[in-house]
Structure formats: structure tokens, C-alpha cells
Design a protein around this motif. Structure first.
Motif, short mmCIF file in Angstrom:
data_model
loop_
_atom_site.label_atom_id
_atom_site.label_comp_id
_atom_site.label_asym_id
_atom_site.label_seq_id
_atom_site.Cartn_x
_atom_site.Cartn_y
_atom_site.Cartn_z
N SER A 1 4.09 2.62 8.50
CA SER A 1 3.87 2.93 7.08
C SER A 1 4.81 4.04 6.62
CB SER A 1 2.42 3.37 6.85
OG SER A 1 2.21 4.64 7.45
N ILE A 2 4.99 4.14 5.31
CA ILE A 2 5.88 5.15 4.75
C ILE A 2 5.38 6.57 5.06
CG2 ILE A 2 4.81 5.22 2.46
CD1 ILE A 2 7.74 5.45 1.33
N LEU B 1 20.10 1.62 1.11
CA LEU B 1 20.47 2.18 2.41
C LEU B 1 19.44 1.82 3.47
CD1 LEU B 1 21.57 5.75 1.26
CD2 LEU B 1 23.03 3.80 1.84
N ILE B 2 18.27 1.40 3.03
CA ILE B 2 17.16 1.06 3.93
C ILE B 2 16.43 -0.12 3.31
CG2 ILE B 2 15.49 2.67 2.91
CD1 ILE B 2 16.00 2.36 6.63
N PHE B 3 15.90 -1.00 4.14
CA PHE B 3 15.30 -2.23 3.65
C PHE B 3 13.93 -2.49 4.30
CE2 PHE B 3 19.89 -2.54 3.55
CZ PHE B 3 20.12 -2.83 2.22
N PRO B 4 12.89 -1.82 3.79
CA PRO B 4 11.56 -2.08 4.35
C PRO B 4 11.05 -3.45 3.94
CG PRO B 4 11.39 -0.67 2.44
CD PRO B 4 12.85 -0.86 2.70
N GLN B 5 10.12 -3.97 4.73
CA GLN B 5 9.41 -5.18 4.33
C GLN B 5 8.20 -4.76 3.51
OE1 GLN B 5 8.31 -7.33 7.85
NE2 GLN B 5 10.23 -8.46 7.91
N ARG B 6 7.63 -5.70 2.81
CA ARG B 6 6.42 -5.43 2.04
C ARG B 6 5.28 -6.22 2.66
NH1 ARG B 6 6.55 -1.93 -2.52
NH2 ARG B 6 8.74 -1.48 -2.85
N SER B 7 4.13 -5.55 2.78
CA SER B 7 2.92 -6.24 3.26
C SER B 7 2.39 -7.12 2.14
CB SER B 7 1.87 -5.22 3.69
OG SER B 7 1.33 -4.58 2.54
N TYR C 1 2.58 -2.84 0.37
CA TYR C 1 2.92 -1.60 1.07
C TYR C 1 4.22 -1.77 1.84
CZ TYR C 1 -1.96 -0.35 0.21
OH TYR C 1 -3.16 -0.08 -0.39
N ARG C 2 5.03 -0.72 1.85
CA ARG C 2 6.27 -0.75 2.60
C ARG C 2 5.97 -0.62 4.09
NH1 ARG C 2 7.17 1.91 -2.14
NH2 ARG C 2 9.13 1.51 -3.21
#
Length: 104
Positions: free
Chosen positions: A14-15, A37-43, A47-48
């Protein structure tokens, strides 16, 4: 099984935890996402989710920012790095296809 991501690349953090690990504020982490610059996934709930590789990248970004490197320069460097990695992967795939041992 080869297509399964390594533990470092699984998006499970989590973030809030990323913020604790890196010392960056959640706002700063979201800013780096906005700058691509960063590529989080989403739930499913939006949520990142980050990976250990993302945490390492964020720490590298923070170090470069402390040295005065702009986000634009960091993005340019990452783009070049990603192109080189993609090219290596492509060549490796071509070599494996040409000379690799076929499974029976």
C-alpha cells in the motif's frame, strides 16, 4: 510459469507502507506517478498497490532529486533504460527462438 512476475514485481504494498519505507510523503509518491516515473496498479476499490521494485525506483528517484536532477531528466533516463532493457529482451527472445532447445 515463466510469465509469472518475481516477488519483487508483484504489486502488493500500500501507499502508506511505501511512504514509511521510502520516507516520501504520499503526496510526493502520487506526484511521481503523475510524472509517469512510477506505475502502481489499482485494486478493485481504487487503492494504489506497489511492488518492491517500485519502492527501489522511488528511492532512486528521491536520491536523484536530492542531487538536483529534475523529474524530466529522470523520466528521460528511465525511458532510455527501459528501451535498452526491451531491446535486450527482444534479442534474447530471438536468440532463444533461433537456437533454443525445443521442449518435447
Amino acid at each position: 510459469m515463466d510469465n509469472e512476475p518475481s516477488y519483487k514485481d508483484k504489486k502488493v504494498i500500500s501507499i502508506g507502507v511505501v511512504s514509511e519505507l521510502t520516507g516520501l510523503t504520499e503526496r510526493k509518491i502520487r506526484y511521481y506517478e503523475e510524472k509517469n516515473l512510477i506505475f502502481p496498479q489499482r485494486s478493485n476499490r481504487g487503492y494504489r498497490k506497489y511492488s518492491f521494485s517500485d519502492v527501489e525506483r522511488l528511492m532512486d528517484i528521491a536520491d536523484q532529486r536530492e542531487e538536483g536532477v529534475t523529474t524530466k531528466e529522470i523520466k528521460h533516463e528511465l525511458t532510455i533504460k527501459e528501451r535498452k532493457e526491451a531491446k535486450k529482451k527482444m534479442i534474447k527472445g530471438q536468440l532463444n527462438a533461433q537456437f533454443g532447445v525445443q521442449k518435447k
